[in-house]
Motif scaffolding. Structure first.
Motif: not given
Ligand code: MN
Ligand code: RM4
Ligand code: MN
Length: 423
Positions: A212-214, A247-252, A274-276, A321-323
């Motif tokens: 579950i992504e946030y 944890v998607d690093l861009g989602h903070h 992770f989604h890096f 990766i999610d870029a």
């Molecule tokens: Mn993502």
């Protein structure tokens, strides 16, 4: 196109002697070098199918020649990345952007290329053609049960597609939320989301996981139903032991201490994956490690420590990766992201964990900082190169990619105007 062994060997030839000398020198410095090379050589990161074409923004999209026009071609592109880096043997698919016409054939092709299928991603943030009900006002949280049912059914279909391909996990990211105060009843939206997720969870095969992504904002700018890791964790806890936080690093929000979130999740056995990517302002989806490489290193420090002291039995996370990029050749960009992740990991493996613990217990702040920064400032390029060599990959993947003229070949094969599906 497929890169063959001879091409790789030819591209390594010139660099090999210097590399071997460098490695001998490095071995004198680090006692555990062999172990680190081995860990990096075995490490793999999943490539997102939606990052193989040029990304875009709401202001426009500038296509890139030779983009993959279908799922088969996407697999070919992932194989290029994997052949050059030796560290990308999986792909993460997004449905319906990537619906496999014939799952058996796609699976066979992937196996031939040495690839497997990582987490499947559902999409209830866009309306599709011929879709009965709109997601304009949300999906799993929607006020109307028929819309929620439709979104649940979509997630179940994604699971079915994944089962056919041999995937073992579903990632749910929701755009659900509101743009204006008063638009949505927070508690009702949360309850609806939980109830919908429960239906999806009940459909998961026994050996599957749900991630579950946030995300704090975007596309909704006042509230997101799953706004932070606490909310994701709460939902996952309620669902059961197959559900985890991703944890998607861009989602903070800017300056959030992500490494601390990672540490806390591992403590509780709740870190799913992770989604890096990297970002300066928001969900920028920039190549990994370009803006905050020290943060990435600190995250890997928590992972190394966390999995050496894994009391809660946290499963090994899914590494994805999610870029999405506008400017670079997508394959070069993904190669750079793979390298950045491995760089952070290798540096974290160099941390003297025993010395760090000693310094921390003695409250020696200066020594603690030195231990971390010594590792961070070490050059690990040779470690990565040696790991790649052992995997039959390229000593310098970008250099090899350019020498092999891969993009030119892809343009010859597919033309200039093929547009990959994705964002
Ligand atoms: Mn993502
Ligand atoms: C979202 C989120 C999801 C990804 C979509 C395309 O911001 O990061 O993981 O599937 O973008
Ligand atoms: Mn995102």
């Amino acid at each position: 196109m497929r890169i063959n062994n001879d091409q790789i060997k030819a591209s390594n030839k010139e660099l090999l002697d210097v590399h071997k000398e460098d490695l001998v020198q490095l071995a004198k410095k680090h006692k555990n070098l062999e172990q680190i090379i081995d860990t990096i050589a075995k490490y793999n990161i999943a490539i997102p199918s939606w990052a193989l074409g040029a990304g875009g923004t709401r202001f426009g999209r500038f296509g890139f020649g030779g983009e993959p026009g279908n799922l088969e071609q996407k697999l070919d592109d992932v194989a290029v990345i994997n052949d050059l880096t030796g560290s990308a043997n999986a792909v993460s698919l997004h449905i319906p952007w990537d619906i496999p016409g014939n799952a058996e054939a796609i699976k066979a092709k992937a196996h031939l290329l040495g690839l497997n299928f990582d987490a499947m991603n559902s999409n209830t943030f866009q309306d599709q053609q011929d879709q009965e009900h709109s997601y304009k006002f949300g999906s799993l949280c929607h006020t109307d049960k028929v819309v929620r049912d439709q979104a649940v059914a979509h997630n179940k279909e994604v699971i079915d597609q994944g089962v056919a391909l041999g995937s073992k996990s579903l990632t749910v990211w929701l755009a659900d939320g509101s743009n204006f105060p008063g638009q949505l009843n927070f508690r009702r939206a949360f309850e609806n989301t939980l109830a919908s997720l429960k239906e999806i969870y009940a459909y998961l095969p026994a050996d599957w996981k749900m991630f579950i992504e946030y995300k704090p904002y975007e596309p909704n700018f006042y509230s997101m139903v799953i706004q932070d890791w606490g909310t994701s964790h709460m939902l996952a806890k309620d669902l059961g032991e197959k559900a985890f936080t991703l944890v998607d690093l861009g989602h903070h929000l800017p300056n959030t201490n992500i490494e601390q979130i990672v540490a806390t999740l591992v403590t509780k056995g709740m870190l799913g994956g992770f989604h890096f990517n990297d970002s300066k302002y928001g969900d920028d989806d920039l190549s990994v490690g370009v803006i905050k490489p020290y943060q990435l290193f600190l995250i890997f420090n928590e992972l190394v420590y966390g999995f050496d002291n894994n009391k809660a039995n946290n499963p090994i996370p899914a590494w994805m990766i999610d870029a999405s990029h506008n400017l670079k050749d997508p394959l070069e960009d993904l190669i750079q992201s793979v390298e950045a992740i491995e760089t952070a990991y290798a540096k974290a493996l160099l941390i003297d964990q025993k010395a760090l613990e000693k310094a921390q217990l003695a409250n020696d702040v200066v020594a603690s900082q030195r231990i971390l920064q010594d590792a961070f400032q070490s050059d690990v390029k040779i470690i990565l190169a040696e790991a790649r060599l052992r995997n039959g990959a390229a000593l310098d993947p970008i250099e090899a990619y350019r020498k092999m003229d891969v993009r030119k070949e892809l343009i010859n094969e597919r033309g200039m105007n093929n547009a990959a599906t994705g964002l």
